[in-house]
Design a protein around this motif. Structure first.
Motif, PDB file in Angstrom:
ATOM      1  N   VAL A 105       0.863  -1.186   0.000  1.00  0.00           N
ATOM      2  CA  VAL A 105       0.000   0.000   0.000  1.00  0.00           C
ATOM      3  C   VAL A 105       0.896   1.232   0.000  1.00  0.00           C
ATOM      4  CG1 VAL A 105      -1.737   1.310   1.281  1.00  0.00           C
ATOM      5  CG2 VAL A 105      -1.867  -1.192   1.195  1.00  0.00           C
ATOM      6  N   TYR A 106       0.570   2.195  -0.854  1.00  0.00           N
ATOM      7  CA  TYR A 106       1.406   3.379  -1.038  1.00  0.00           C
ATOM      8  C   TYR A 106       0.515   4.619  -1.153  1.00  0.00           C
ATOM      9  CZ  TYR A 106       4.485  -0.422  -2.585  1.00  0.00           C
ATOM     10  OH  TYR A 106       5.204  -1.583  -2.666  1.00  0.00           O
ATOM     11  N   TYR A 107       1.176   5.791  -1.070  1.00  0.00           N
ATOM     12  CA  TYR A 107       0.472   7.062  -1.227  1.00  0.00           C
ATOM     13  C   TYR A 107       1.272   7.932  -2.193  1.00  0.00           C
ATOM     14  CZ  TYR A 107      -2.074   5.347   2.776  1.00  0.00           C
ATOM     15  OH  TYR A 107      -2.833   4.570   3.608  1.00  0.00           O
ATOM     16  N   ILE A 108       0.567   8.505  -3.173  1.00  0.00           N
ATOM     17  CA  ILE A 108       1.237   9.286  -4.211  1.00  0.00           C
ATOM     18  C   ILE A 108       1.849  10.549  -3.610  1.00  0.00           C
ATOM     19  CG2 ILE A 108       0.841  10.676  -6.293  1.00  0.00           C
ATOM     20  CD1 ILE A 108      -1.167   8.594  -7.204  1.00  0.00           C
ATOM     21  N   THR A 125       4.246   9.883 -15.205  1.00  0.00           N
ATOM     22  CA  THR A 125       4.981   9.048 -14.252  1.00  0.00           C
ATOM     23  C   THR A 125       4.660   9.509 -12.837  1.00  0.00           C
ATOM     24  OG1 THR A 125       6.774   8.684 -15.830  1.00  0.00           O
ATOM     25  CG2 THR A 125       7.244   8.238 -13.514  1.00  0.00           C
ATOM     26  N   LEU A 126       4.175   8.606 -12.033  1.00  0.00           N
ATOM     27  CA  LEU A 126       3.793   8.898 -10.652  1.00  0.00           C
ATOM     28  C   LEU A 126       4.663   8.097  -9.695  1.00  0.00           C
ATOM     29  CD1 LEU A 126      -0.091   8.666 -11.091  1.00  0.00           C
ATOM     30  CD2 LEU A 126       1.318  10.719 -11.209  1.00  0.00           C
ATOM     31  N   LYS A 127       5.004   8.725  -8.592  1.00  0.00           N
ATOM     32  CA  LYS A 127       5.752   8.034  -7.539  1.00  0.00           C
ATOM     33  C   LYS A 127       4.891   7.996  -6.281  1.00  0.00           C
ATOM     34  CE  LYS A 127      10.483   9.064  -9.069  1.00  0.00           C
ATOM     35  NZ  LYS A 127      10.949   7.677  -9.238  1.00  0.00           N
ATOM     36  N   ALA A 128       4.960   6.877  -5.583  1.00  0.00           N
ATOM     37  CA  ALA A 128       4.210   6.704  -4.345  1.00  0.00           C
ATOM     38  C   ALA A 128       5.088   5.986  -3.335  1.00  0.00           C
ATOM     39  CB  ALA A 128       2.926   5.911  -4.604  1.00  0.00           C
ATOM     40  N   VAL A 129       4.882   6.300  -2.061  1.00  0.00           N
ATOM     41  CA  VAL A 129       5.708   5.739  -0.991  1.00  0.00           C
ATOM     42  C   VAL A 129       4.819   5.010   0.010  1.00  0.00           C
ATOM     43  CG1 VAL A 129       7.522   7.465  -1.211  1.00  0.00           C
ATOM     44  CG2 VAL A 129       5.581   7.925   0.289  1.00  0.00           C
ATOM     45  N   TYR A 134       6.303   8.285   6.036  1.00  0.00           N
ATOM     46  CA  TYR A 134       5.653   9.319   6.833  1.00  0.00           C
ATOM     47  C   TYR A 134       5.999   9.199   8.315  1.00  0.00           C
ATOM     48  CZ  TYR A 134       2.884   9.997   2.624  1.00  0.00           C
ATOM     49  OH  TYR A 134       2.497  10.246   1.329  1.00  0.00           O
ATOM     50  N   ALA A 135       6.816   8.210   8.661  1.00  0.00           N
ATOM     51  CA  ALA A 135       7.062   7.910  10.069  1.00  0.00           C
ATOM     52  C   ALA A 135       7.736   9.061  10.808  1.00  0.00           C
ATOM     53  CB  ALA A 135       7.909   6.645  10.200  1.00  0.00           C
ATOM     54  N   LYS A 136       8.531   9.874  10.095  1.00  0.00           N
ATOM     55  CA  LYS A 136       9.232  10.977  10.758  1.00  0.00           C
ATOM     56  C   LYS A 136       8.322  12.172  11.021  1.00  0.00           C
ATOM     57  CE  LYS A 136      13.819   9.817   8.942  1.00  0.00           C
ATOM     58  NZ  LYS A 136      14.970  10.261   8.127  1.00  0.00           N
ATOM     59  N   ALA A 137       7.116  12.165  10.450  1.00  0.00           N
ATOM     60  CA  ALA A 137       6.212  13.311  10.599  1.00  0.00           C
ATOM     61  C   ALA A 137       4.958  12.975  11.395  1.00  0.00           C
ATOM     62  CB  ALA A 137       5.814  13.830   9.212  1.00  0.00           C
ATOM     63  N   VAL A 138       4.790  11.708  11.786  1.00  0.00           N
ATOM     64  CA  VAL A 138       3.590  11.287  12.511  1.00  0.00           C
ATOM     65  C   VAL A 138       3.964  10.996  13.961  1.00  0.00           C
ATOM     66  CG1 VAL A 138       1.760   9.562  12.662  1.00  0.00           C
ATOM     67  CG2 VAL A 138       2.549  10.352  10.424  1.00  0.00           C
ATOM     68  N   PRO A 139       3.299  11.657  14.938  1.00  0.00           N
ATOM     69  CA  PRO A 139       3.668  11.443  16.338  1.00  0.00           C
ATOM     70  C   PRO A 139       3.162  10.122  16.894  1.00  0.00           C
ATOM     71  CG  PRO A 139       1.860  13.021  16.184  1.00  0.00           C
ATOM     72  CD  PRO A 139       2.291  12.724  14.782  1.00  0.00           C
ATOM     73  N   PHE A 140       3.908   9.587  17.824  1.00  0.00           N
ATOM     74  CA  PHE A 140       3.497   8.430  18.609  1.00  0.00           C
ATOM     75  C   PHE A 140       2.192   8.766  19.323  1.00  0.00           C
ATOM     76  CE2 PHE A 140       3.892   6.140  22.774  1.00  0.00           C
ATOM     77  CZ  PHE A 140       3.811   4.848  22.281  1.00  0.00           C
ATOM     78  N   ASP A 141       1.250   7.834  19.314  1.00  0.00           N
ATOM     79  CA  ASP A 141      -0.070   8.073  19.900  1.00  0.00           C
ATOM     80  C   ASP A 141      -0.020   7.840  21.406  1.00  0.00           C
ATOM     81  OD1 ASP A 141      -2.716   8.393  20.479  1.00  0.00           O
ATOM     82  OD2 ASP A 141      -3.404   6.593  19.435  1.00  0.00           O
ATOM     83  N   MET A 142      -0.012   8.924  22.163  1.00  0.00           N
ATOM     84  CA  MET A 142       0.072   8.853  23.626  1.00  0.00           C
ATOM     85  C   MET A 142      -1.301   8.908  24.290  1.00  0.00           C
ATOM     86  SD  MET A 142       3.089   8.621  25.194  1.00  0.00           S
ATOM     87  CE  MET A 142       2.724   9.374  26.781  1.00  0.00           C
ATOM     88  N   TYR A 143      -2.386   8.796  23.526  1.00  0.00           N
ATOM     89  CA  TYR A 143      -3.699   9.095  24.076  1.00  0.00           C
ATOM     90  C   TYR A 143      -4.646   7.909  23.919  1.00  0.00           C
ATOM     91  CZ  TYR A 143      -1.581  13.651  23.747  1.00  0.00           C
ATOM     92  OH  TYR A 143      -0.714  14.704  23.877  1.00  0.00           O
ATOM     93  N   ASP A 144      -5.612   7.812  24.832  1.00  0.00           N
ATOM     94  CA  ASP A 144      -6.616   6.760  24.735  1.00  0.00           C
ATOM     95  C   ASP A 144      -7.776   7.245  23.873  1.00  0.00           C
ATOM     96  OD1 ASP A 144      -8.161   8.451  26.323  1.00  0.00           O
ATOM     97  OD2 ASP A 144      -7.854   7.307  28.156  1.00  0.00           O
ATOM     98  N   THR A 145      -8.843   6.442  23.801  1.00  0.00           N
ATOM     99  CA  THR A 145      -9.966   6.786  22.933  1.00  0.00           C
ATOM    100  C   THR A 145     -10.694   8.042  23.396  1.00  0.00           C
ATOM    101  OG1 THR A 145     -11.348   5.236  24.191  1.00  0.00           O
ATOM    102  CG2 THR A 145     -10.319   4.419  22.163  1.00  0.00           C
ATOM    103  N   ASP A 146     -10.531   8.419  24.658  1.00  0.00           N
ATOM    104  CA  ASP A 146     -11.123   9.656  25.177  1.00  0.00           C
ATOM    105  C   ASP A 146     -10.154  10.833  25.091  1.00  0.00           C
ATOM    106  OD1 ASP A 146     -13.503   8.362  25.851  1.00  0.00           O
ATOM    107  OD2 ASP A 146     -12.699   7.723  27.779  1.00  0.00           O
ATOM    108  N   GLN A 147      -9.046  10.622  24.359  1.00  0.00           N
ATOM    109  CA  GLN A 147      -8.018  11.649  24.171  1.00  0.00           C
ATOM    110  C   GLN A 147      -7.332  12.031  25.478  1.00  0.00           C
ATOM    111  OE1 GLN A 147      -9.546  14.990  21.887  1.00  0.00           O
ATOM    112  NE2 GLN A 147      -9.345  13.824  20.013  1.00  0.00           N
ATOM    113  N   LYS A 148      -7.304  11.105  26.431  1.00  0.00           N
ATOM    114  CA  LYS A 148      -6.579  11.320  27.670  1.00  0.00           C
ATOM    115  C   LYS A 148      -5.178  10.725  27.539  1.00  0.00           C
ATOM    116  CE  LYS A 148     -10.346  12.975  29.522  1.00  0.00           C
ATOM    117  NZ  LYS A 148     -10.518  14.432  29.691  1.00  0.00           N
ATOM    118  N   LEU A 149      -4.208  11.386  28.156  1.00  0.00           N
ATOM    119  CA  LEU A 149      -2.825  10.935  28.094  1.00  0.00           C
ATOM    120  C   LEU A 149      -2.674   9.566  28.749  1.00  0.00           C
ATOM    121  CD1 LEU A 149       0.091  11.963  27.300  1.00  0.00           C
ATOM    122  CD2 LEU A 149       0.327  12.599  29.715  1.00  0.00           C
ATOM    123  N   VAL A 150      -2.075   8.626  28.027  1.00  0.00           N
ATOM    124  CA  VAL A 150      -1.779   7.298  28.573  1.00  0.00           C
ATOM    125  C   VAL A 150      -0.348   7.324  29.090  1.00  0.00           C
ATOM    126  CG1 VAL A 150      -1.532   4.849  28.056  1.00  0.00           C
ATOM    127  CG2 VAL A 150      -3.395   6.163  27.021  1.00  0.00           C
TER     128      VAL A 150
END
Length: 653
Positions: A105-108, A125-129, A134-150
């Motif tokens: 699975v990729y994204y253009i 010609t299209l390139k997709a990754v 995107y791992a360097k731009a997406v933060p680790f999810d520190m929150y539960d389903t109620d958006q409270k800090l875990v």
């Protein structure tokens, strides 16, 4: 909206024995698709390439990129180039199938795309990754389903999959683990990912917030000397020391507690000169076999990180009018307020109001009677918090150590983390003032103390010195108003969740040097940073935990014979020398195959006794040709490794 299929094309590759059918589906995430339009593939319709690799085995996260092309004819329903070139990065999702089985699975990436400059027909010609890009731009999810800090110990599965990888790949993606190491004290019936735990503090900074997904996965890959990548539509976590076996079985996690052992015979690919008789066929007359030098010495460093000992540090338990649970409000201190709603976008902040009495404060520790926090001589203290001035310009805080015996002095922490001897009680002169700079309202404070000193006599002691101090933290009300008005706010300071952690290892970190017993000259002079260490300290978030009681891991044992149980960091540093114990042979050239996966290691019939790890691979899916860079694998425990350990000097940076 959900992704909907909008464009597609397919082709059959040119393998002479087992040709495969490839399909490229392009899905739209912003507009309803309607009917599906079939594109006309160009001359080389699909190229699959491993990216972010170099000549070292220790490339821990390896992404994948595809380049695909189609002919634009101007027909009705055919997408204009701008539809892809001017879109957002995540609008277009690309799914690649091999014989109707999902391969990736990729994204253009619009900025990677191109077209020829002429009238139709012309090539687009299209390139997709893949998600790893995107791992360097997406933060680790520190929150539960109620958006409270875990802020707690969670399983490695929850850490690596639920809160990290599933932020960049589909939530249903399974993970395959090839790792022979498990904690010696793991709970019976548990596996590596559901029987080992880590505290989320290691991936969270109380000033800057959560780290990125890339940092989380890299931390675990470094710890196990493993590689992480996507292949065949699944995530693979492969410890390189375990790639020299004769057979391979991985732990496949469909969910945290749905785990099966899966044999993967294709992990060992054969290379020879007969198509069909071997998995891969070298198609160069004279591939290059350059040598890679051995490694004499490598150095590794870890900085200890303490778990927050403050209770109700996130200001969640509040009586709605004046007080926070576990925080003592001194006599006369104005009622405390609260801002925010406790979510990711708007975390709670304690509103500490202005007071003309500069001694008014809130505190936690010995003086608050909420918890008896103790700290011992030699231990270090971490303190960090963010704040905002609201029509005010100065407020103060204090870290205080009191002795149980009045015959011995206590201490207060200075601005640089040093300790100043004081008498009993709180000394007003020891407070640290935070002063506003002009119109700038926001600030932060972060310090690691020097080791707590041993008790000093206050006169002539009548007994032995105490073995620990009573620790308290005070935040004082702001006592000066600013010259300019910030807005219609309550005159106050907003204090976001503070952290106070204790490092009980008498140093700020640890350095390990791994030395090859054989005579070679190449050294890695810059220390490599790593995250986890088997200290046995349950107050450090560098510690890995296991068992029903989530106790520190004692050591790590291997399922392979002859590998002695040891601390995880010592397994890690040995691996770096093991894999470069002598000069290595690499292999640069072209291979013919349409079944070679990136997790496969290769043995050539013309190079007996050698096994190769894939570093780089550019695959033409139509012609079934791979341009590869391979490097020789060596067995675990094959080097004579001396490990020297040192405490990192206790100094502030």
């Amino acid at each position: 909206m959900a992704y909907e299929l909008k464009y597609t094309f397919s082709f059959r590759d040119r393998h002479v024995v087992t040709p495969a059918t490839w399909r490229v589906d392009i899905l739209d995430g912003e507009q309803a698709a309607g009917s599906v339009y079939t594109l006309v593939p160009s001359g080389d319709p699909l190229i699959t390439e491993r990216i972010e690799t170099d000549d070292e085995k220790a490339n821990f996260i390896i992404g994948r990129q595809i380049t695909f092309s189609y002919e634009f004819t101007g027909a009705v329903g055919e997408p204009l180039p701008e539809e892809f070139f001017e879109a957002s990065e995540r609008r277009w999702r690309v799914e690649v199938y091999r014989n109707n089985v999902l391969d990736g699975v990729y994204y253009i990436k619009p900025d990677f795309c191109s077209r020829t400059w002429k009238h139709a027909p012309y090539t687009i010609t299209l390139k997709a990754v893949d998600g790893f890009s995107y791992a360097k731009a997406v933060p680790f999810d520190m929150y539960d389903t109620d958006q409270k800090l875990v802020y707690d110990k969670v399983s490695l599965y929850e850490t690596m999959l639920t809160r990290a990888l599933h932020q960049i790949v589909d939530a249903g993606t399974s993970i395959n683990i090839l790792c022979s190491l498990t904690p010696t004290n793991i709970e019976a019936g548990k596996r590596l990912l559901n029987g080992t735990f880590i505290h989320t503090d290691i991936f969270y900074d109380f000033v800057t917030g959560p780290v990125m997904v890339h940092d989380v996965i890299t931390a675990f890959c470094k710890t196990f000397y493993a590689r992480c990548f996507i292949a065949g539509g699944q995530v693979w976590f492969v410890r390189m020391q375990d790639l020299t076996s004769d057979t391979f079985t991985v732990e496949r996690y469909e969910s945290e507690f749905t785990v099966t052992d899966v044999a993967v015979p294709e992990m060992l690919a054969s290379g020879g000169s007969t198509v069909g008789a071997f998995d891969v066929l070298p198609i160069d007359d004279d591939p290059e076999l350059p040598m890679v030098p051995a490694l004499k010495k490598a150095t590794f460093e870890v900085n200890y990180q303490g778990i927050n000992i403050l209770l109700n540090f996130n200001w969640e338990t509040y009586d709605g009018t004046a007080n926070y649970d576990q925080w003592h409000r001194s006599l006369g201190t104005p009622a405390l307020g609260r801002v925010g709603d406790g979510t990711i976008e708007s975390p709670y902040g304690a509103l500490i109001p202005f007071s003309t009495n500069s001694l008014h404060n809130i505190s936690q520790g010995f003086y608050s009677d909420t918890q008896n926090i103790r700290i011992k001589p030699g231990e270090l203290l971490d303190l960090e918090f963010k704040y905002r001035f609201n029509n005010t310009k100065t407020f103060a805080f204090l870290v205080n150590l009191d002795s149980d015996d009045p015959d011995y002095l206590g201490f207060t922490m200075g601005a640089g983390g040093d300790w100043v001897a004081e008498g009993q009680g709180v000394e007003d002169t020891s407070r640290q003032n935070l002063i506003r700079n002009g119109r700038k309202r926001d600030g932060n404070f972060k310090v690691r103390s020097l080791p707590v000193p041993h008790p000093r006599p206050n006169g002539t002691p009548s007994g032995p010195p105490p073995t620990s101090f009573k620790l308290s933290l005070f935040f004082y009300t702001p006592y000066e108003l600013s010259e300019t008005v910030d807005g219609p706010f309550v005159d106050s300071v907003t204090l976001w969740p503070p952290k106070m952690g204790i490092i009980n290892l008498a140093s700020k970190g640890r350095r390990l040097a791994a030395i090859n017993g054989a005579k070679f000259s190449r050294e890695k002079t810059d220390p490599q940073q790593f995250s986890f260490i088997d200290t046995g300290d349950d107050g450090a978030s560098n510690t890995l935990f296991t068992g029903a009681a989530k106790e520190p891991v004692a050591s790590w044992e291997s399922s392979k014979p002859g590998i002695v149980a040891d601390d995880i960091e010592r397994h890690m540093v040995r691996a770096h020398i093991d894999q470069y114990a002598r000069s290595l042979q690499s292999w640069e050239g072209s291979l013919y195959s349409n079944t070679l996966e990136y997790y496969s290691v290769i043995e050539f019939d013309a190079l007996p006794g050698k096994r190769y790890l894939q570093l780089r691979d550019t695959y033409n899916n139509l012609t079934c040709t791979h341009e590869v860079s391979l490097i020789e694998l060596l067995p675990e425990g094959g080097a004579q490794v001396e490990i020297r350990e040192f405490d990192i000097e206790e100094e502030n940076e």
